[in-house]
Structures are given as C-alpha cells and as structure tokens.
Motif scaffolding. Structure first.
Motif, short mmCIF file in Angstrom:
data_model
loop_
_atom_site.label_atom_id
_atom_site.label_comp_id
_atom_site.label_asym_id
_atom_site.label_seq_id
_atom_site.Cartn_x
_atom_site.Cartn_y
_atom_site.Cartn_z
N ASP A 1 23.75 -23.51 81.97
CA ASP A 1 23.33 -22.76 80.78
C ASP A 1 23.49 -21.27 81.04
N PRO B 1 24.56 -23.27 76.31
CA PRO B 1 25.50 -23.58 77.41
C PRO B 1 26.28 -22.34 77.85
N THR C 1 22.84 -33.55 80.77
CA THR C 1 23.60 -32.82 81.80
C THR C 1 23.09 -33.20 83.19
N HIS D 1 32.84 -30.21 76.75
CA HIS D 1 32.82 -31.52 77.38
C HIS D 1 33.58 -31.49 78.69
N THR E 1 31.35 -22.84 76.37
CA THR E 1 31.42 -23.41 75.03
C THR E 1 32.88 -23.58 74.63
N GLY F 1 29.59 -25.95 70.65
CA GLY F 1 28.52 -26.32 71.56
C GLY F 1 29.01 -26.40 72.99
N ARG F 2 28.34 -27.21 73.78
CA ARG F 2 28.69 -27.33 75.20
C ARG F 2 30.07 -27.96 75.37
N GLU G 1 24.09 -22.76 70.63
CA GLU G 1 23.26 -23.80 71.22
C GLU G 1 23.95 -25.16 71.17
N ASP G 2 23.53 -26.05 72.10
CA ASP G 2 24.00 -27.43 72.04
C ASP G 2 23.03 -28.26 71.20
N ASP G 3 23.17 -29.55 71.23
CA ASP G 3 22.35 -30.42 70.39
C ASP G 3 20.89 -30.45 70.81
#
Length: 347
Positions: free
Chosen positions: A164, A225, A185, A237, A228, A234-235, A218-220
């Motif tokens: 993060d 994170p 994570t 993958h 991005t 978001g984050r 922000e992520d879910d």
C-alpha cells in the motif's frame, strides 16, 4: 576464398559494427555487445591464428563456443546469450567482411526444462540495460516501477502486489511488507514473511514521482495500493505485473535485434498479451534470482540476503545463488583473509 570479401581484422570489424549501431542502441546495450564480442576478439587474437574475420568458419565458431563456456565457467543460459550476440554481429558482417550465411553456423546451446527453471535469471548487465531504457523512455510508468522494485528489493511478486501507499516509509527509506489475507493480499510465509525492506534514495525518488500521478485511489477494501493499473484504477493484479516483466524483457522492445530471427511483422510476441511467448522474455522470478546472485557477488553476507529476501539459507544456496564454484571459492577466500588479518592484529 572469395575476393569479394574484404580483409579486416576481427577487432576492427567489431569496432565498425558497434560504430554502425551506436545511434540505435541504448547505452547499456552498446556496452553489453562490446563486452560479449570482446571475448570473441580475445579468442581469435590469443587462442587461434586467425588474423582476419574472413578466415572464420564453422569449425572456428564451434570451438569458440566450447572455449567460451570453459573459459568463463558459464552456465548454458549465459552461453546462449553470448552466442546469440555473436550471431547478430556475424550476420551484420556477412558478404562484406565474412562468408555468406556464416551466421547460420553460430550454434547456441539447447536449453532443457531444468536449465530454464534452475538457471533462468536476469544478469546484471541485462537488468541495467532494461532499467536504463525504462528510466529514459518510460520513466515512472508501471513497467518502470515494477521492474525497478523487483530488481532493487528482490521481493516476490506477491509482496509487490500487496504493498500500500502507507507501506512506503519515505523518511525511513523502507517498504513494509505485510501479510493481509483478509483483504486479498496474502504473502508467502504469511506472518513469517513480514519485514521492512530498505530502499535507496533513487528508489524513493522514483516512487515519489510515481505517486504524484497514481496516488489517491482505493481498492475494493478501502486500501490505497502502491501499484495501480491506471490513474483511476484499483490494485494492479499479479498477472499484470508478470506481463510487464515479459513485455520489457523482450529484446526488440528496447531496440535490440531479435536473437531468434523472427519477423516483427509476423511475430505474435509483439502483442502485449502474448509477450510471454517470446523465448527471451522472462517472468518476475528471474529478477529475484538475479538480484540475489548480484548481491552475493558483491560480498553481501548470506544472512543479509536471506533476511532481505525472506528465504532460508539452504534455499538461497540451492535455488537462488547462481555464482560459479570459482566465485564462491573467491568469496570464501576473502573471508579467510579477513580472519587472518584479525588474528594477526591480536597476536
């Protein structure tokens, strides 16, 4: 021997080749070609009676491959890299300073599955070449930040994915690696994998510039994170992070010749989603193995590399340390000399 082939000594031919390609090669690519071809010049000059490049034939190339492997105590992957660079040079010289189709006689080792699993790693020269290209042309991009962090920290791809913005401790120049399975994570070794990883001032500068553009999303789970996918994403993958590795380890994408003689107009690996199909592309793990080996070659104690990488000493020795037996012996000699010096000081 055809009179159409001009007489030229091997060193001069290499110099002309490098001069011809200097404008199109990244600085470190130029250095790498010069270094690898320097061994061929040395072989022709010191180990044979070859005075001119037009005297080189298939037998010369075969004997050079054997000599280079034994002279440098090289593993098959490194031998392949050396021979692929030689092939590109010979192809450039064909019909002018070398026999036609001579490059077809440059043979690289056939790598089996064990070679690729055990020995595949990013050598320091190649890592520098890629990162210098990214710093110049793709500064603070996702690919640049991803590959920079993988090489300079040696963390696993899962740990990189888990970071993060708050895990970046700017004042302390550290990254906090934490296990957070409840918010998707997890990291390998779970709580035992948690640690703080020191980073350099250059890495901090890169992260600061990255966050100027990418921070604030922000992520879910309401976490912010570090990596991005886009300005509003978001984050990132882990699959995307691995694809970035495959993308930027293709020789052609940083301006190098294809060592596999593929037509870029027809090669499927030129597509982002198919970058992994390039035989030269590499995933994230070779960066970790390459970083560990680089640190060990520069006299980092095994315990320090073990703690930084969250890997046991025996695992480090078995799966990550790609130093030759000669390099390991020299490292032990350095420690022995230090012990002798300490003993003499206290007599």
């Amino acid at each position: 021997m055809s009179t159409e082939i001009e007489p030229i000594d091997v060193q001069t031919a290499v110099d002309l080749y490098l001069d011809d390609r200097e404008d199109e090669l990244a600085e470190w690519t130029y250095y790498s070609h010069n270094s690898r071809l320097g061994h061929f010049v040395r072989y022709c000059d010191k180990e044979t009676n070859i005075a001119e490049l037009r005297e080189v034939d298939g037998k010369t190339l075969y004997e050079y491959r054997v000599w280079r492997r034994e002279d440098g105590d090289l593993n098959p992957v490194t031998v392949k890299t050396q021979m692929d660079s030689l092939r590109v040079f010979i192809r450039w010289a064909e019909g002018i300073f070398a026999k036609d189709d001579l490059s077809d006689l440059v043979r690289s080792p056939d790598l089996d599955a064990e070679d690729n699993v055990r020995d595949e790693m990013i050598e320091v020269d190649r890592a520098k070449e890629i990162l210098q290209y990214l710093r110049k042309y793709e500064y603070a991009s996702l690919g640049h930040v991803t590959l920079h962090l993988l090489w300079h920290t040696g963390v696993r791809i899962g740990a990189l994915h888990a970071l993060d913005v708050d895990d970046y401790l700017r004042d302390e120049q550290q990254l906090e690696v934490r296990h957070r399975p409840d918010t998707e994570t997890p990291i390998k070794n779970k709580d035992n994998g948690e640690r703080n990883v020191n980073i350099s001032g250059d890495t901090c500068e890169l992260l600061d510039d990255w966050l100027d553009v990418r921070a604030g999303h922000e992520d879910d789970y309401g976490r912010e994170p570090l990596l991005t996918t886009s300005a509003g994403g978001g984050r990132t993958h882990t699959t995307t992070l691995r694809t970035e590795c495959h993308k930027w380890t293709r020789p052609c994408v940083i301006g190098n010749d294809c060592p596999h003689e593929r037509d870029p107009e027809e090669c499927e690996a030129t597509s982002y989603d198919a970058a992994y199909t390039c035989p030269s592309s590499m995933s994230a793990h070779p960066f970790r193995r390459g970083a560990f080996t680089h640190w060990l070659r520069n006299d980092w104690p095994e315990e320090v590399v073990s703690d930084r990488g969250n890997v046991g000493i025996e695992t480090l020795r078995k799966h990550y340390d790609e130093r030759t037996e000669v390099e390991r012996a020299e490292a032990r000699r350095d420690w022995l000399d230090k012990l002798d010096d300490d003993f003499d000081d206290n007599i």
